[in-house]
Design a protein around this motif. Structure first.
Motif, PDB file in Angstrom:
ATOM      1  N   PHE A   9       0.835  -1.205   0.000  1.00  0.00           N
ATOM      2  CA  PHE A   9       0.000   0.000   0.000  1.00  0.00           C
ATOM      3  C   PHE A   9       0.871   1.256   0.000  1.00  0.00           C
ATOM      4  CE2 PHE A   9      -3.277  -2.717   2.424  1.00  0.00           C
ATOM      5  CZ  PHE A   9      -3.777  -3.216   1.220  1.00  0.00           C
ATOM      6  N   ALA A  10       1.953   1.230   0.800  1.00  0.00           N
ATOM      7  CA  ALA A  10       2.839   2.391   0.873  1.00  0.00           C
ATOM      8  C   ALA A  10       3.524   2.643  -0.470  1.00  0.00           C
ATOM      9  CB  ALA A  10       3.891   2.174   1.966  1.00  0.00           C
ATOM     10  N   VAL A  11       4.008   1.565  -1.104  1.00  0.00           N
ATOM     11  CA  VAL A  11       4.670   1.702  -2.406  1.00  0.00           C
ATOM     12  C   VAL A  11       3.686   2.203  -3.452  1.00  0.00           C
ATOM     13  CG1 VAL A  11       5.742   0.388  -4.287  1.00  0.00           C
ATOM     14  CG2 VAL A  11       6.467   0.008  -1.922  1.00  0.00           C
ATOM     15  N   THR A  12       2.418   1.762  -3.364  1.00  0.00           N
ATOM     16  CA  THR A  12       1.394   2.234  -4.298  1.00  0.00           C
ATOM     17  C   THR A  12       1.224   3.747  -4.207  1.00  0.00           C
ATOM     18  OG1 THR A  12       0.194   0.139  -4.152  1.00  0.00           O
ATOM     19  CG2 THR A  12      -1.023   2.041  -4.984  1.00  0.00           C
ATOM     20  N   GLY A  13       1.087   4.251  -2.966  1.00  0.00           N
ATOM     21  CA  GLY A  13       0.934   5.685  -2.778  1.00  0.00           C
ATOM     22  C   GLY A  13       2.122   6.466  -3.294  1.00  0.00           C
ATOM     23  N   LEU A  14       3.325   6.005  -2.943  1.00  0.00           N
ATOM     24  CA  LEU A  14       4.535   6.702  -3.382  1.00  0.00           C
ATOM     25  C   LEU A  14       4.690   6.631  -4.898  1.00  0.00           C
ATOM     26  CD1 LEU A  14       7.048   5.515  -0.621  1.00  0.00           C
ATOM     27  CD2 LEU A  14       6.027   7.788  -0.867  1.00  0.00           C
ATOM     28  N   GLY A  15       4.381   5.468  -5.475  1.00  0.00           N
ATOM     29  CA  GLY A  15       4.527   5.298  -6.916  1.00  0.00           C
ATOM     30  C   GLY A  15       3.568   6.184  -7.704  1.00  0.00           C
ATOM     31  N   LEU A  16       2.327   6.272  -7.240  1.00  0.00           N
ATOM     32  CA  LEU A  16       1.348   7.110  -7.932  1.00  0.00           C
ATOM     33  C   LEU A  16       1.718   8.587  -7.831  1.00  0.00           C
ATOM     34  CD1 LEU A  16      -1.978   5.335  -6.901  1.00  0.00           C
ATOM     35  CD2 LEU A  16      -0.807   5.220  -9.111  1.00  0.00           C
ATOM     36  N   VAL A  17       2.177   8.999  -6.653  1.00  0.00           N
ATOM     37  CA  VAL A  17       2.608  10.391  -6.485  1.00  0.00           C
ATOM     38  C   VAL A  17       3.813  10.692  -7.369  1.00  0.00           C
ATOM     39  CG1 VAL A  17       3.601  12.041  -4.855  1.00  0.00           C
ATOM     40  CG2 VAL A  17       1.670  10.616  -4.160  1.00  0.00           C
ATOM     41  N   ALA A  18       4.766   9.754  -7.402  1.00  0.00           N
ATOM     42  CA  ALA A  18       5.947   9.952  -8.243  1.00  0.00           C
ATOM     43  C   ALA A  18       5.565  10.048  -9.712  1.00  0.00           C
ATOM     44  CB  ALA A  18       6.929   8.803  -8.026  1.00  0.00           C
ATOM     45  N   GLY A  19       4.587   9.248 -10.137  1.00  0.00           N
ATOM     46  CA  GLY A  19       4.136   9.304 -11.518  1.00  0.00           C
ATOM     47  C   GLY A  19       3.532  10.648 -11.872  1.00  0.00           C
ATOM     48  N   VAL A  20       2.710  11.191 -10.969  1.00  0.00           N
ATOM     49  CA  VAL A  20       2.089  12.501 -11.202  1.00  0.00           C
ATOM     50  C   VAL A  20       3.157  13.592 -11.257  1.00  0.00           C
ATOM     51  CG1 VAL A  20       0.546  14.238 -10.243  1.00  0.00           C
ATOM     52  CG2 VAL A  20      -0.111  11.826 -10.187  1.00  0.00           C
ATOM     53  N   LEU A  21       4.120  13.537 -10.340  1.00  0.00           N
ATOM     54  CA  LEU A  21       5.189  14.530 -10.337  1.00  0.00           C
ATOM     55  C   LEU A  21       6.062  14.425 -11.588  1.00  0.00           C
ATOM     56  CD1 LEU A  21       6.315  14.352  -6.586  1.00  0.00           C
ATOM     57  CD2 LEU A  21       4.910  16.120  -7.678  1.00  0.00           C
ATOM     58  N   TYR A  22       6.202  13.215 -12.098  1.00  0.00           N
ATOM     59  CA  TYR A  22       7.081  13.000 -13.259  1.00  0.00           C
ATOM     60  C   TYR A  22       6.425  13.445 -14.560  1.00  0.00           C
ATOM     61  CZ  TYR A  22       9.571  10.424 -16.920  1.00  0.00           C
ATOM     62  OH  TYR A  22      10.238  10.073 -18.060  1.00  0.00           O
ATOM     63  N   ASP A  23       5.126  13.099 -14.745  1.00  0.00           N
ATOM     64  CA  ASP A  23       4.518  13.355 -16.055  1.00  0.00           C
ATOM     65  C   ASP A  23       3.044  13.753 -15.962  1.00  0.00           C
ATOM     66  OD1 ASP A  23       4.723  13.568 -18.824  1.00  0.00           O
ATOM     67  OD2 ASP A  23       4.004  11.520 -19.139  1.00  0.00           O
ATOM     68  N   GLY A  24       2.651  14.344 -14.860  1.00  0.00           N
ATOM     69  CA  GLY A  24       1.293  14.852 -14.758  1.00  0.00           C
ATOM     70  C   GLY A  24       0.254  13.784 -14.453  1.00  0.00           C
ATOM     71  N   TRP A  25      -1.005  14.185 -14.519  1.00  0.00           N
ATOM     72  CA  TRP A  25      -2.096  13.300 -14.104  1.00  0.00           C
ATOM     73  C   TRP A  25      -2.310  12.159 -15.086  1.00  0.00           C
ATOM     74  CZ3 TRP A  25      -3.765  13.393  -9.351  1.00  0.00           C
ATOM     75  CH2 TRP A  25      -3.621  14.579  -8.611  1.00  0.00           C
ATOM     76  N   THR A  26      -1.916  12.337 -16.339  1.00  0.00           N
ATOM     77  CA  THR A  26      -2.036  11.228 -17.294  1.00  0.00           C
ATOM     78  C   THR A  26      -1.217  10.022 -16.842  1.00  0.00           C
ATOM     79  OG1 THR A  26      -2.311  12.810 -19.101  1.00  0.00           O
ATOM     80  CG2 THR A  26      -1.731  10.552 -19.704  1.00  0.00           C
TER      81      THR A  26
END
Length: 362
Positions: A9-26
């Motif tokens: 669960f923790a990795v999911t949260g961090l991964g999704l946040v990192a994805g948004v920071l890297y390339d936006g909401w897409t």
């Protein structure tokens, strides 16, 4: 369940946040889809891993979830495609990374060209796991009419290796010869598939053989201790725990190679969704974390003992995946088909296990 899956669960949260920071909401949607892809393709992996992981103590189970997940995410989901491009295109690793970040279309093309080698290596490794399972005479049989004659044939020494080499030879002279690839001739392609497949076979024999060897040594030590001997290895003065450590290490190594073989189809399939290696690593890494947590959950809940045919279903799914990888050298096979075949075998074996338990209670 919360305790086992909290890291996922923790990795999911961090991964999704990192994805948004890297390339936006897409990127959020892409990472989520990739995570689901990895879990759907690797559920049978979790069942197989659980059968092996239950032999290890709590310490090595934690290693599997910590050090092992770093290898799985950064090694297989991020570095592996870069290494493949570096080797096949004769580029240095920094050049391959630069290509992946700047010319994603060319990078995807190079990874696709390397698919025959990847499929041959992973297909042979997984095929050996399946063959060694179905050719062993087991007390519990799921598909009796199929498994009983196979168990009798399994008494022939090295039959699994002979069958695997025969399958590889057929693959190299049929699928590899007619496969499409940028550059290179048919003979080169067949040779590439043969070399990669033999490398997968040798890798399985070495890692599995070492793991079995140290397991037998550990069993002998434990038997000697119960007979009144001390915990030191006779004649060496080494404590028995050191031998257990070696056995656990090679079992852990076998698990990592097994996970790598399972990840091949996920990495290749991910290019149908995105060719951005950062998003691929995030999404597939999240999925890998859930698969690992599910493995530990199955071990701690004793699920494989409660549902006796699950391992059978998972191994049949492995056999199907091995053949799909080899066939994919020539034909493109949708990942949905691959995932559904695995789910079908697991579901069927689970249903059979439930019926078996009901009959036993009656």
């Amino acid at each position: 369940m919360l305790k086992t899956f909290r890291w996922a669960f923790a990795v999911t949260g961090l991964g999704l946040v990192a994805g948004v920071l890297y390339d936006g909401w897409t990127a959020l949607g892409l990472v989520a889809v990739l995570a689901v892809l990895e879990v759907s393709l690797s559920f049978d992996n979790a069942v197989i891993n659980a059968g092996i992981l239950k032999k290890l103590n709590a310490f090595w189970q934690r290693i599997f979830l910590t050090v092992g997940i770093l290898i799985a995410v950064f090694g297989m989901r991020l570095l592996f495609p870069v290494v493949i491009v570096s080797v096949t295109a004769r580029l240095s690793p920094p050049q391959a990374v630069h290509l992946a970040l700047t010319d994603k279309a060319r990078y995807q093309e190079l990874v696709t060209d390397a698919h025959p080698s990847i499929a041959a290596f992973g297909g042979m490794f997984l095929l050996m796991i399946f063959l060694d399972f179905v050719l062993e005479d087991r007390e519990t049989k799921w598909l009796g009419p199929v498994e009983r004659p196979l168990a009798r044939l399994g008494r022939i020494d090295m039959l699994s290796v002979c069958v695997a080499l025969g399958v590889l030879l057929v693959t190299a002279t049929t699928f590899a010869v007619h496969a499409h690839q940028h550059g290179g001739g048919h003979a080169d392609k067949a040779q590439t598939v043969l070399v990669s497949g033999i490398a997968g076979l040798i890798t399985y024999l070495i890692v599995s053989g070492l793991s079995d060897f140290f397991e037998r040594r550990l069993a002998d030590e434990e038997a000697g201790g119960h007979a009144g001997q001390h915990s030191e290895d006779a004649g060496t003065g080494r404590p028995a725990v050191a031998l257990a450590g070696r056995a656990a290490f090679f079992t852990f190594l076998y698990l990592e190679v097994l996970d790598a073989s399972f990840s091949f189809d996920g990495v290749i399939g991910a290019f149908a969704i995105t060719n951005d290696i950062v998003l691929m690593a995030l999404g597939l890494g999240i999925g890998a974390m859930y698969v690992r947590s599910l493995t530990v959950y199955l071990v701690r809940q004793g699920t494989l003992d409660d549902y006796v045919y699950l391992e059978h279903g998972a191994h049949y799914a492995i056999g199907a995946l091995a053949l799909i990888l080899l066939v994919s050298i020539r034909y493109e096979i949708n990942d949905i088909v691959t995932g559904l075949i695995g789910v079908a075998f697991i579901s069927a074996s689970f249903s059979s296990s439930v019926r078996h338990n009901r009959a036993a209670r009656r």
